[in-house]
Design a protein around this motif. Structure first.
Motif, PDB file in Angstrom:
ATOM      1  N   GLU A  69       0.837  -1.190   0.000  1.00  0.00           N
ATOM      2  CA  GLU A  69       0.000   0.000   0.000  1.00  0.00           C
ATOM      3  C   GLU A  69       0.871   1.239   0.000  1.00  0.00           C
ATOM      4  O   GLU A  69       1.833   1.321   0.787  1.00  0.00           O
ATOM      5  CB  GLU A  69      -0.912  -0.006   1.231  1.00  0.00           C
ATOM      6  CG  GLU A  69      -1.928   1.109   1.229  1.00  0.00           C
ATOM      7  CD  GLU A  69      -2.842   1.028   2.429  1.00  0.00           C
ATOM      8  OE1 GLU A  69      -3.692   1.915   2.593  1.00  0.00           O
ATOM      9  OE2 GLU A  69      -2.713   0.060   3.209  1.00  0.00           O
ATOM     10  N   PRO A  70       0.593   2.228  -0.833  1.00  0.00           N
ATOM     11  CA  PRO A  70       1.438   3.438  -0.866  1.00  0.00           C
ATOM     12  C   PRO A  70       1.338   4.220   0.433  1.00  0.00           C
ATOM     13  O   PRO A  70       0.298   4.259   1.088  1.00  0.00           O
ATOM     14  CB  PRO A  70       0.866   4.239  -2.054  1.00  0.00           C
ATOM     15  CG  PRO A  70      -0.518   3.706  -2.249  1.00  0.00           C
ATOM     16  CD  PRO A  70      -0.478   2.265  -1.845  1.00  0.00           C
ATOM     17  N   PHE A 118       1.152   7.278   3.144  1.00  0.00           N
ATOM     18  CA  PHE A 118       0.326   8.488   3.228  1.00  0.00           C
ATOM     19  C   PHE A 118       1.270   9.683   3.316  1.00  0.00           C
ATOM     20  O   PHE A 118       2.079   9.809   4.242  1.00  0.00           O
ATOM     21  CB  PHE A 118      -0.565   8.416   4.461  1.00  0.00           C
ATOM     22  CG  PHE A 118      -1.646   9.453   4.489  1.00  0.00           C
ATOM     23  CD1 PHE A 118      -2.855   9.232   3.861  1.00  0.00           C
ATOM     24  CD2 PHE A 118      -1.443  10.670   5.125  1.00  0.00           C
ATOM     25  CE1 PHE A 118      -3.858  10.190   3.878  1.00  0.00           C
ATOM     26  CE2 PHE A 118      -2.425  11.640   5.148  1.00  0.00           C
ATOM     27  CZ  PHE A 118      -3.638  11.391   4.528  1.00  0.00           C
ATOM     28  N   THR A 119       1.183  10.597   2.342  1.00  0.00           N
ATOM     29  CA  THR A 119       2.086  11.747   2.256  1.00  0.00           C
ATOM     30  C   THR A 119       1.307  13.044   2.431  1.00  0.00           C
ATOM     31  O   THR A 119       0.069  13.051   2.530  1.00  0.00           O
ATOM     32  CB  THR A 119       2.822  11.747   0.907  1.00  0.00           C
ATOM     33  OG1 THR A 119       1.847  11.827  -0.153  1.00  0.00           O
ATOM     34  CG2 THR A 119       3.660  10.490   0.742  1.00  0.00           C
ATOM     35  N   ARG A 120       2.072  14.172   2.440  1.00  0.00           N
ATOM     36  CA  ARG A 120       1.430  15.480   2.588  1.00  0.00           C
ATOM     37  C   ARG A 120       0.557  15.816   1.388  1.00  0.00           C
ATOM     38  O   ARG A 120      -0.435  16.561   1.525  1.00  0.00           O
ATOM     39  CB  ARG A 120       2.509  16.551   2.792  1.00  0.00           C
ATOM     40  CG  ARG A 120       1.950  17.954   3.020  1.00  0.00           C
ATOM     41  CD  ARG A 120       3.051  18.922   3.347  1.00  0.00           C
ATOM     42  NE  ARG A 120       3.587  18.702   4.675  1.00  0.00           N
ATOM     43  CZ  ARG A 120       3.019  19.158   5.798  1.00  0.00           C
ATOM     44  NH1 ARG A 120       1.886  19.850   5.739  1.00  0.00           N
ATOM     45  NH2 ARG A 120       3.574  18.924   6.950  1.00  0.00           N
ATOM     46  N   GLU A 121       0.860  15.260   0.233  1.00  0.00           N
ATOM     47  CA  GLU A 121       0.038  15.527  -0.954  1.00  0.00           C
ATOM     48  C   GLU A 121      -1.379  14.970  -0.792  1.00  0.00           C
ATOM     49  O   GLU A 121      -2.318  15.501  -1.396  1.00  0.00           O
ATOM     50  CB  GLU A 121       0.702  14.913  -2.183  1.00  0.00           C
ATOM     51  CG  GLU A 121       2.049  15.554  -2.518  1.00  0.00           C
ATOM     52  CD  GLU A 121       2.728  14.845  -3.673  1.00  0.00           C
ATOM     53  OE1 GLU A 121       2.140  13.845  -4.162  1.00  0.00           O
ATOM     54  OE2 GLU A 121       3.823  15.280  -4.088  1.00  0.00           O
ATOM     55  N   ASP A 122      -1.529  13.899   0.017  1.00  0.00           N
ATOM     56  CA  ASP A 122      -2.868  13.344   0.257  1.00  0.00           C
ATOM     57  C   ASP A 122      -3.711  14.250   1.147  1.00  0.00           C
ATOM     58  O   ASP A 122      -4.946  14.203   1.090  1.00  0.00           O
ATOM     59  CB  ASP A 122      -2.741  11.953   0.890  1.00  0.00           C
ATOM     60  CG  ASP A 122      -2.018  10.981  -0.027  1.00  0.00           C
ATOM     61  OD1 ASP A 122      -2.225  11.068  -1.253  1.00  0.00           O
ATOM     62  OD2 ASP A 122      -1.244  10.136   0.488  1.00  0.00           O
ATOM     63  N   ASN A 123      -3.066  15.049   1.998  1.00  0.00           N
ATOM     64  CA  ASN A 123      -3.800  15.967   2.879  1.00  0.00           C
ATOM     65  C   ASN A 123      -2.996  17.267   3.001  1.00  0.00           C
ATOM     66  O   ASN A 123      -2.345  17.536   4.013  1.00  0.00           O
ATOM     67  CB  ASN A 123      -4.002  15.319   4.251  1.00  0.00           C
ATOM     68  CG  ASN A 123      -4.908  16.147   5.153  1.00  0.00           C
ATOM     69  OD1 ASN A 123      -5.631  17.040   4.695  1.00  0.00           O
ATOM     70  ND2 ASN A 123      -4.855  15.866   6.444  1.00  0.00           N
ATOM     71  N   PRO A 124      -3.018  18.113   1.971  1.00  0.00           N
ATOM     72  CA  PRO A 124      -2.156  19.319   1.978  1.00  0.00           C
ATOM     73  C   PRO A 124      -2.597  20.374   2.985  1.00  0.00           C
ATOM     74  O   PRO A 124      -1.773  21.167   3.451  1.00  0.00           O
ATOM     75  CB  PRO A 124      -2.270  19.837   0.539  1.00  0.00           C
ATOM     76  CG  PRO A 124      -3.583  19.314   0.041  1.00  0.00           C
ATOM     77  CD  PRO A 124      -3.784  17.995   0.715  1.00  0.00           C
ATOM     78  N   ASP A 151      -1.086  13.614   8.774  1.00  0.00           N
ATOM     79  CA  ASP A 151      -1.645  12.262   8.847  1.00  0.00           C
ATOM     80  C   ASP A 151      -2.610  12.191  10.033  1.00  0.00           C
ATOM     81  O   ASP A 151      -2.197  12.343  11.189  1.00  0.00           O
ATOM     82  CB  ASP A 151      -0.516  11.245   9.027  1.00  0.00           C
ATOM     83  CG  ASP A 151      -1.031   9.808   8.913  1.00  0.00           C
ATOM     84  OD1 ASP A 151      -2.257   9.621   8.794  1.00  0.00           O
ATOM     85  OD2 ASP A 151      -0.199   8.875   8.952  1.00  0.00           O
ATOM     86  N   ASP A 202       3.635   1.874   9.037  1.00  0.00           N
ATOM     87  CA  ASP A 202       2.308   1.588   8.478  1.00  0.00           C
ATOM     88  C   ASP A 202       1.938   0.113   8.580  1.00  0.00           C
ATOM     89  O   ASP A 202       0.755  -0.225   8.726  1.00  0.00           O
ATOM     90  CB  ASP A 202       2.250   2.033   7.012  1.00  0.00           C
ATOM     91  CG  ASP A 202       2.269   3.550   6.887  1.00  0.00           C
ATOM     92  OD1 ASP A 202       1.941   4.219   7.884  1.00  0.00           O
ATOM     93  OD2 ASP A 202       2.618   4.058   5.807  1.00  0.00           O
TER      94      ASP A 202
END
Length: 350
Positions: free
Chosen positions: A39-40, A42-48, A106, A135
């Motif tokens: 599973e990839p 979770f980065t800042r791009e997912d929740n800017p 996150d 994770d």
């Protein structure tokens, strides 16, 4: 005409004859995870935009963990700062607090931080507890203190959970079954079989019940039988007879109709009879000291048999003969035979 509706099973219903039917989707292919897939992260791009509210958790730790937490606290703060989470150690109250910040993106990292401080408070080393922030790692705290009432049984069953070098088992079902007096080796064997079966692509979609071992709980302790066995009496519809009271006994013996002076005289006579019996017993006990003991019978010594006499005399003769002989000298008969042989030799030579 209306458009054709989809069926519940995932197949498309035919609209008319001549149209080709679409093949049904294999559900096993949809549920199977490809090998090597992860599973990839979770980065800042997912929740800017980050989080709207601040969240925090706190937990208490015992006094004996204070020295260890002081030593490893810089490492704890460094690990949490990577996820933009603040951590506070309060030695006065004996508590640890974790809170999110404006940079936290996150939303689930605060739950992992809560698990981290719980593990640190429960004597888990930092090297193992910090893995909760990853994770693919999770933890589960199982409270086993109330599962077994007997203290000795609790200690024995808890000892089965401790693995090599102090590491404990990680499966919740294994832990709970162990506290129910089911040895962990049975569940571990089942897990090993499942791991081997999962490697076979043909068996992934089949039931594994036929391959898994079926363990039955056997209670070998025999039921203790009571020392005194109560025998049930035969049932009778009639109640038991009532015990006789004092008036009934006097009526049966005729004392009830006697005068008070006669009753008193009878009681005095009974008392005198009991006293006389007691005096007689005491006198017998005293007289036992003056009774002479029984004399033992004198057993006359038996005469020695003639065979023993003969043996003694033969031994005496042997001793006398031994005394007459000189040490290293030949017997008299042998000496005479030697002299006679020498005389014969001399005559032959002449």
């Amino acid at each position: 005409m209306a458009a054709p509706r989809k069926a519940e099973s995932g197949q498309v219903a035919p609209a008319s004859k001549g149209r080709s039917r679409k093949k049904a989707v294999n559900e096993s292919e949809l549920l199977t995870v490809p090998d090597g897939w992860k599973e990839p992260a979770f980065t800042r791009e997912d929740n800017p935009r980050g989080l709207l509210e601040e969240s925090s958790f706190a937990t208490l730790f015992p006094k004996y963990r204070e020295a260890y937490l002081k030593e490893c606290w810089p490492l704890v703060q460094k690990a949490l700062n990577e996820h933009h989470v603040n951590a506070t150690l309060d030695l006065i109250e004996g508590s640890i607090t974790v809170t999110t910040t404006k940079k936290t993106f996150d939303p689930y990292v605060i739950i992992r931080a809560r698990d981290l401080i719980k593990l640190l408070a429960r004597s888990v080393p930092f090297e193992q507890a910090v893995r909760v922030l990853q994770d693919d790692t999770a933890c589960d705290i199982i409270k086993i203190g109330s599962l077994v009432r007997n203290r000795e049984r609790f200690i024995k069953r808890r000892q089965r959970l401790i693995g090599p070098k102090g590491s404990t088992l990680k499966v919740r079902k294994v832990v709970l079954d162990t506290m129910k007096n089911i040895h962990p080796i049975y569940n571990i064997k089942t897990l090993m079989i499942k791991r081997e079966l999962s490697k076979d692509p043909e068996l992934r979609t089949q039931s594994w019940e036929r391959f898994l071992p079926q363990f039955k709980h056997k209670n070998l302790n025999k039921r203790k039988e009571p020392k005194k066995k109560s025998v049930k009496k035969e049932y009778t519809p009639f109640p038991p007879p009532q015990p006789e009271n004092q008036i009934d006994k006097e009526l049966a013996s005729g004392e009830y109709f006697l005068k008070e002076s006669q009753k008193k005289r009878k009681r005095v006579e009974e008392i005198k009879a009991k006293q006389a019996e007691a005096v007689r017993r005491r006198q017998e006990e005293r007289n036992k000291a003056f009774i002479p003991p029984k004399e033992k019978r004198v057993v006359k010594p038996k005469k020695a048999s003639t065979e023993t006499k003969i043996d003694i005399e033969a031994i005496k003769e042997k001793v006398k003969k031994a005394k007459k002989k000189k040490l290293g000298a030949l017997p008299v008969e042998e000496v005479k035979l030697k002299i006679a042989a020498d005389e014969k030799k001399k005559k032959k030579k002449k």
